[in-house]
Design an enzyme around this catalytic site. Structure first.
Site, mmCIF file in Angstrom:
data_model
loop_
_atom_site.group_PDB
_atom_site.id
_atom_site.type_symbol
_atom_site.label_atom_id
_atom_site.label_comp_id
_atom_site.label_asym_id
_atom_site.label_seq_id
_atom_site.Cartn_x
_atom_site.Cartn_y
_atom_site.Cartn_z
ATOM 1 C CE1 TYR A 143 -3.859 -1.696 5.747
ATOM 2 C CE2 TYR A 143 -3.202 0.451 4.892
ATOM 3 C CZ TYR A 143 -3.599 -0.851 4.667
ATOM 4 O OH TYR A 143 -3.748 -1.319 3.383
ATOM 5 C CB SER A 171 -0.903 0.013 1.236
ATOM 6 O OG SER A 171 -1.570 1.264 1.378
#
Length: 251
Positions: free
Chosen positions: A157, A144
């Site tokens: 995250y 990501s």
């Protein structure tokens, strides 16, 4: 074996209910792929995904897999590879967590880290060893852009994805010259069930767009894929901003 365009005839999805993964599988089944393994926790959603893909003409089997149980990974993946060569392993599992809540509940934050990083390290190494043993194949790791620089809004995250990204890059270097190709995919904000209800970020994308980028990356044997491609430039600029400036940004 892969076809002349570098696309797989067989693939294993770790995280078999992932929207991004399933969009990728649909696209590959429409091209060349005929054998699909969906690995995940047994559930109606996993079986429904398998049935959908069977309807598209693929031979689909499911396998029990739990990212949070690393001790089971070798046996779980070993059963799949024992059935025949796998051209592509798509490591697609992960959880977003709830940043505000997880900061107050450290065990929840640990679960995000264990799923996104620790579980991926275990499964990635087991899959890589199996691919190396057969002498060919690709490992595609869904990272990501959140891992490029930790943001106040999602640093739990983001830190887990930063670790995953670094691990996958190092694994790719370790496997260079062995016949095994590792590709790191860095999507931005993806409109999916996982992000439903969240404010949409600039340059938002879709599971289908990520699948298109993955197919192109496989054809080119890319090592890193950004989705959309413009994020490469954006994140390069953000990565080099002074910290005092970066923390003032509404990100």
């Amino acid at each position: 074996m892969k076809d002349a365009f570098g696309l797989p005839q067989s693939l294993l999805v770790l995280g078999g209910t992932s929207e991004i993964a399933l969009a990728n599988v649909r696209r590959l089944v429409a091209r060349r792929t005929r054998t699909v393994w969906l690995a995940g926790r047994p559930s109606p959603a996993l079986e429904a995904a398998a049935e959908e893909l069977r309807g598209l003409g693929a031979e689909v089997r499911t396998a029990a897999f739990d990212a949070l149980d690393p001790e089971s990974h070798e046996a779980a993946l070993g059963k799949v590879f024992a059935e025949g060569d796998i051209d592509l392993v798509l490591l697609a599992f992960g959880i977003l967590g709830d940043q505000a809540h997880d900061e107050r509940e450290p065990l929840n934050a640990v679960r995000v880290a264990q799923t996104n990083y620790t579980g991926a390290v275990s499964a990635g190494l087991v899959a890589a060893r199996s691919l190396q043993a057969q002498g060919h194949g690709s490992l595609v790791v869904l990272s990501s852009v959140a891992g490029e620089r930790a943001r106040r809004a999602n640093f739990i995250y983001g830190s887990s994805k930063a670790g995953l990204d670094a691990f996958a890059q190092g694994l790719g270097d370790a496997l260079h010259g062995t016949g095994v190709h590792v590709m790191v995919v860095r999507p931005g904000f993806v409109r999916s069930r996982m992000t439903e209800g969240m404010a949409q970020a600039p340059l938002a994308t879709t599971p289908e767009a990520v699948a298109t980028a993955i197919e192109l990356g496989l054809r080119r044997r890319s090592e890193t894929v950004w989705v959309p491609g413009a994020l490469r430039v954006v994140m390069s600029a953000l990565r080099h901003l002074p910290r005092t400036v970066f923390r003032r940004l509404p990100v």
